[in-house]
Design a protein around this motif. Structure first.
Motif: not given
Length: 481
Positions: A77-79, A83-84, A118-119, A302-304
């Motif tokens: 879950p932390d991984l 990633l986000a 996931i990526t 999602t990075q914005l």
């Protein structure tokens, strides 16, 4: 002499033999007991070792099970979250004894496979979302351009001041919506949406300023030596970039503080420098801004953030596509300094001011001496000299000034010194009453001969000024902007 009976001798002999046999048997039994004791001791030691080994195996098995539960319940879950959000740490092993072991390698393989999966899935979903959003923003942008055209036509159609003011407000709100939709579309890979002709850099900056709320706080200083213009294909991208940098400067500084724009010319290009006096940015914020403005790597929506900040991301996409550069650093005034560097080749050109006059809304350059044409930022042949005998070009119609701001006016001196280039100079704004009075006065008509004489004098002054500029020794090279 008494003799020993033979029977007694036989008894004594038998007893001696029995004693010898018993002694031998006793020795043998002792040896066997000692051997049995050794075997028993070895068996006990082996049993103890087996019990210890079983205990260790049981503990290791339990530790492995704990590591698997830790992997499933915490590390994965932390991984996924990391990633986000890269600042989120991913925990390691619970038991340090597994470090470097096959178990550690197996668990790391699981993490890498999950991370890759996931990526790839995030990239696929984000690409689909960008494609959908790109189509939507393109349609909305086209509609907003149509609305902008309709509002401009209505501004020319109606003379009522109240209606005109309402139309200006509606046009301004439409411009804000268009700017946000345009930036979002650029982030998603859409075309900027406008094709313009070669435009003066000073005019471009004024146009970018007019798109923002708080434009009256922006002070523009034109330090260009030449009438530098941006080539047509890069006009709108650079305007978008300057607009977003100005929006950041205006948003993060007090509404009573100015924002300064300086146009500088170097040996190989020109720069638009934006300085604000706001709260500034921390080192990690500047680092994140530079990553967005560089345009390197794939960008996910999602990075914005939420709500998304698409300004710097859109500027970064345009920087990567068109080849100019943007740098952000702390300002010496305590705020933020943003520099847009535009290389002369292939994004700049020099326009003929007599054939294409600069807008009266653009700031005049602060030229303290005759421009040095030998240190041009453009390739040879970029500038087009005016013809020897050309008809005078009419001045462009003045654009309406923003609401509440007097429109600047300019005048050309009637006389000029021999060998000096003609220059426009700023005239103080006049009131509406003075303007109406000036319109009522009829200027004396000039004869064709007088007009031809004045124009010939203007051409002679231009040619002599250029000849003087070429005859001067070249200046020392300047540092790149």
């Amino acid at each position: 002499m008494t003799s020993i009976p033979e029977a007694l001798l036989w008894c004594l002999s038998a007893g001696t033999a029995a004693a010898v046999v018993l002694a031998a048997l006793s020795i043998r039994a002792g040896r066997r007991r000692a051997d049995l004791r050794r075997r028993l001791s070895a068996a006990e030691e082996q049993n103890s070792a087996t019990l210890h080994s079983n205990t260790e195996l049981t503990a290791r098995l339990r530790a492995t099970e704990a590591e698997i539960r830790h992997l499933a319940g915490t590390r994965l879950p932390d991984l996924t979250l990391a990633l986000a959000h890269p600042h989120v740490p991913v925990p390691g092993l619970l038991d340090a004894r597994f470090t470097g072991s096959e178990t550690d390698q197996a668990l790391n393989d699981v993490l890498e496979q999950v991370s890759d999966a996931i990526t790839k899935e995030r990239a696929r979903v984000d690409a689909a979302a960008q494609s959908t959003l790109r189509g939507a923003t393109t349609t909305i942008q086209a509609l907003l351009y149509q609305l902008q055209t309709a509002l401009q036509e209505m501004q020319h159609r109606y003379d009522d001041p109240n209606i005109a003011q309402d139309l200006l407000n509606a046009d301004y709100l439409n411009e804000q919506a268009l700017r946000r939709v345009q930036a979002t579309g650029v982030v998603c890979g859409a075309w900027p949406g406008l094709t313009r002709e070669d435009s003066y850099l000073a005019e471009l900056v004024v146009g970018a300023t007019s798109r923002l709320r708080g434009y009256e706080r922006v002070n523009i200083s034109n330090q260009l030596r030449d009438p530098i213009a941006v080539v047509a294909r890069a006009v709108e991208p650079i305007a978008i970039t300057v607009t977003e940098l100005l929006a950041n400067a205006l948003h993060h500084s007090h509404r009573e503080l100015p924002v300064t724009i300086t146009l500088q010319q170097g040996n190989r290009g020109a720069s638009v420098i934006v300085d604000d006096y706001g709260v500034g940015m921390h080192d990690d914020e500047i680092k994140a801004a530079m990553e967005l403005l560089s345009g390197d790597g794939d960008l996910l929506l999602t990075q914005l953030g939420d709500p998304p900040r698409s300004g710097f991301a859109a500027a970064g996409q345009l920087v990567r596509q068109y080849g100019y550069g943007v740098h952000v650093e702390p300002s010496p005034y305590g705020g933020v300094r943003a520099v847009v560097y535009i290389p002369g080749d292939p994004l700049l050109t020099v326009l003929d001011e007599s054939a294409q006059p600069m807008s009266v809304m653009a700031p005049l350059p602060h030229r303290s001496a005759v421009p040095d044409r030998s240190a041009s930022v453009l390739p040879t042949g970029s500038a087009t000299p005016p013809p020897a005998a050309a008809a005078p070009q009419p001045a462009p119609a003045a654009q309406p000034a923003p609401t509440g701001q007097p429109a600047p006016s300019y005048e050309v001196p009637a006389q000029q010194a021999e060998g000096e280039l003609p220059r426009r100079r700023r005239r103080k704004p006049v009131s509406e009453a003075d303007e109406s009075a000036a319109r009522t006065e009829s200027a004396p008509e000039r004869s064709p001969e007088e007009t031809g004489t004045r124009w010939a004098a203007l051409q002679r002054g231009t040619e002599s000024g250029r000849a003087a500029a070429h005859s001067e020794p070249p200046r020392s090279p300047e540092g790149n902007a």
